[in-house]
Design an enzyme around this catalytic site. Sequence first.
Site, mmCIF file in Angstrom:
data_model
loop_
_atom_site.group_PDB
_atom_site.id
_atom_site.type_symbol
_atom_site.label_atom_id
_atom_site.label_comp_id
_atom_site.label_asym_id
_atom_site.label_seq_id
_atom_site.Cartn_x
_atom_site.Cartn_y
_atom_site.Cartn_z
ATOM 1 N N ASN A 1 76.174 107.295 34.688
ATOM 2 C CA ASN A 1 76.507 108.029 36.168
ATOM 3 C C ASN A 1 75.657 110.011 35.514
ATOM 4 O OD1 ASN A 1 77.113 108.937 38.564
ATOM 5 N ND2 ASN A 1 78.679 110.485 38.468
ATOM 6 N N CYS B 1 87.966 93.613 69.470
ATOM 7 C CA CYS B 1 88.466 91.905 69.218
ATOM 8 C C CYS B 1 87.058 91.771 68.462
ATOM 9 C CB CYS B 1 87.746 91.456 70.253
ATOM 10 S SG CYS B 1 85.908 92.080 70.615
ATOM 11 N N ILE C 1 77.801 100.828 51.297
ATOM 12 C CA ILE C 1 77.196 100.787 52.755
ATOM 13 C C ILE C 1 76.279 100.209 52.690
ATOM 14 C CG2 ILE C 1 79.764 101.735 52.728
ATOM 15 C CD1 ILE C 1 77.604 103.866 54.096
ATOM 16 N N HIS D 1 83.860 99.436 50.835
ATOM 17 C CA HIS D 1 83.541 100.891 51.958
ATOM 18 C C HIS D 1 83.117 100.054 53.483
ATOM 19 C CE1 HIS D 1 84.586 104.072 48.982
ATOM 20 N NE2 HIS D 1 85.822 103.267 48.879
ATOM 21 N N SER E 1 78.718 106.278 40.220
ATOM 22 C CA SER E 1 79.635 106.435 41.155
ATOM 23 C C SER E 1 80.722 107.994 40.591
ATOM 24 C CB SER E 1 81.102 105.555 41.292
ATOM 25 O OG SER E 1 82.117 106.080 42.101
ATOM 26 N N CYS F 1 83.203 95.782 66.795
ATOM 27 C CA CYS F 1 83.761 95.814 67.595
ATOM 28 C C CYS F 1 85.773 96.445 67.323
ATOM 29 C CB CYS F 1 84.322 95.041 68.974
ATOM 30 S SG CYS F 1 85.616 95.941 70.144
ATOM 31 N N ILE G 1 70.182 106.215 35.931
ATOM 32 C CA ILE G 1 70.760 105.083 36.511
ATOM 33 C C ILE G 1 69.578 103.855 35.786
ATOM 34 C CG2 ILE G 1 71.864 102.805 37.908
ATOM 35 C CD1 ILE G 1 73.766 105.857 39.055
HETATM 36 P P1 NAD Z 1 79.480 110.034 45.100
HETATM 37 O O1 NAD Z 1 78.173 111.049 46.349
HETATM 38 O O2 NAD Z 1 80.620 110.679 44.850
HETATM 39 O O3 NAD Z 1 78.790 110.147 43.530
HETATM 40 C C1 NAD Z 1 77.573 109.332 43.421
HETATM 41 C C2 NAD Z 1 77.495 110.026 41.788
HETATM 42 O O4 NAD Z 1 76.442 108.958 41.188
HETATM 43 C C3 NAD Z 1 77.261 111.778 41.439
HETATM 44 O O5 NAD Z 1 77.828 111.961 40.738
HETATM 45 C C4 NAD Z 1 76.187 111.402 40.978
HETATM 46 O O6 NAD Z 1 76.097 112.655 40.007
HETATM 47 C C5 NAD Z 1 75.077 110.614 40.404
HETATM 48 N N1 NAD Z 1 74.163 110.111 40.703
HETATM 49 C C6 NAD Z 1 73.048 110.296 42.286
HETATM 50 N N2 NAD Z 1 72.070 110.048 41.494
HETATM 51 C C7 NAD Z 1 72.001 109.307 39.928
HETATM 52 C C8 NAD Z 1 71.345 108.853 39.743
HETATM 53 N N3 NAD Z 1 69.543 108.236 39.795
HETATM 54 N N4 NAD Z 1 71.273 108.181 38.598
HETATM 55 C C9 NAD Z 1 72.378 108.635 37.822
HETATM 56 N N5 NAD Z 1 73.626 109.049 39.124
HETATM 57 C C10 NAD Z 1 73.331 109.782 40.009
HETATM 58 O O7 NAD Z 1 79.098 108.630 45.082
HETATM 59 P P2 NAD Z 1 80.412 107.457 45.453
HETATM 60 O O8 NAD Z 1 80.899 108.176 44.378
HETATM 61 O O9 NAD Z 1 79.409 106.660 45.280
HETATM 62 O O10 NAD Z 1 81.432 107.919 46.388
HETATM 63 C C11 NAD Z 1 80.945 108.303 47.551
HETATM 64 C C12 NAD Z 1 81.457 107.512 48.957
HETATM 65 O O11 NAD Z 1 80.537 107.562 50.015
HETATM 66 C C13 NAD Z 1 81.457 106.232 48.590
HETATM 67 O O12 NAD Z 1 82.849 104.989 48.890
HETATM 68 C C14 NAD Z 1 80.485 105.624 49.625
HETATM 69 O O13 NAD Z 1 81.059 104.479 50.617
HETATM 70 C C15 NAD Z 1 79.738 106.402 50.376
HETATM 71 N N6 NAD Z 1 77.965 106.772 50.644
HETATM 72 C C16 NAD Z 1 77.376 105.667 49.888
HETATM 73 C C17 NAD Z 1 76.246 105.547 50.302
HETATM 74 C C18 NAD Z 1 75.121 103.886 49.870
HETATM 75 O O14 NAD Z 1 76.100 103.782 50.331
HETATM 76 N N7 NAD Z 1 73.726 103.813 49.434
HETATM 77 C C19 NAD Z 1 75.830 107.068 50.362
HETATM 78 C C20 NAD Z 1 76.611 107.868 50.970
HETATM 79 C C21 NAD Z 1 77.942 107.802 50.601
#
Ligand code: NAD
Length: 253
Positions: free
Chosen positions: A225, A137, A108, A126, A200, A134, A243
Site C-alpha cells: 500500500n 425480492c 465493487i 462489499h 487497502s 431489489c 501496486i
Molecule cells: P481506501 O480508499 O480506504 O484505501 C485505498 C488505499 O490504497 C489507500 O491507503 C491508498 O494509499 C492506496 N493506494 C491507492 N492507489 C494506490 C496505488 N496505485 N498503489 C499503492 N497503493 C495505492 O480503500 P479500501 O481500503 O478498499 O476501503 C474503501 C471502501 O470503498 C472499500 O470497502 C470498497 O468497497 C470501496 N471502494 C471501492 C472501489 C473499487 O471498487 N474500485 C473504489 C473506491 C471505494
Amino acid sequence: MIASDLDTAVARLQELVAGARRIVPFTGAGISTECGIPDFRSPGGLWSRNQPIAFEDFLASQDMRDESWRRRFAMEEHFAAAKPGRGHRALASLYRSGKVPAVVTQNIDNLHQASGIAPADVVELHGNTTYAVCLGCARRYELAWVRERFEANGHHAPDCACGGHIKTATISFGQAMPADAMQRAEELARACDLFLAIGSSLVVWPAAGFPLMAKRNGAVLVIINREPTEFDEAADLVVHADIGAVLAPFIAD
Ligand code: NAD
C-alpha cells in the site's frame, strides 16, 4: 520489515510467492486506481468529495435514493471504461498457476472477474456495483434499465414491481455483510500460508480483520500500500509503493 526500495520488495515477494503453497490476496480500492477508478481515502479520493450514503438513509428517503443513483451514474464513465490493471493481471496469473484458490476483495468494480478469475472465486465482501438488486425480492436489474427509468422520471430512482427499492448490489455502511462471502473469506484467511493485503487502508471493518486473522493462523502477511496502515507492524513484509509496479513482474501472460 518495510522494504527499502522497489527491487528489494519485488525480490522478497518473489521468494515468498515461490515458497508458498496457498496464497490469498485481499484487495482494496488501491489496486484499481491505475484503472481510473478513484479510491476513497487518498487525497482527492471519493471520500473527500462525497460522504457515503448510509443504508438507513437510503431506505428512509426518496431523495437519498435519487442522490445515490445520481452519484452512481456520474461514476459510470469511470466504471464502464475501466480495464484490469497490472495488479489484477498479476493476481490472475497467480490464480492460473494454481497457488491462489480465490481472491477476497473489498472492491465493487468487477475487475478481478474481468481479469479472468472465475466469478465463483472472487469473494466480494462489499458486493458489486456493476448491477443492481431489489432489496425486497432480490430480483436482479441491469444498470441501463435503472438509468432509463431514472432519466425518464425526472431523476427519481425507480422501485421494483414488488414495491422494494432498487439499489446497486453493493454493501453500504450500516447494511448487513454478506454471510456467505464473510464465511468464505474467513476460511481462506485461516487456511493460507501467504496473505497479501493489497491497496487497502485497512480501516473498514469487519473486512480489515482478515489480514490479522491470517497472521494469527500462521500465514506470512504482506501489505502492499502506498500509505502506511495500522497493521504494518504486524506484517512480515510491508511495501509502500505503487501496486502496479510491485506486481507487474508477476504477470505471466
Ligand atoms: P481506501 O480508499 O480506504 O484505501 C485505498 C488505499 O490504497 C489507500 O491507503 C491508498 O494509499 C492506496 N493506494 C491507492 N492507489 C494506490 C496505488 N496505485 N498503489 C499503492 N497503493 C495505492 O480503500 P479500501 O481500503 O478498499 O476501503 C474503501 C471502501 O470503498 C472499500 O470497502 C470498497 O468497497 C470501496 N471502494 C471501492 C472501489 C473499487 O471498487 N474500485 C473504489 C473506491 C471505494
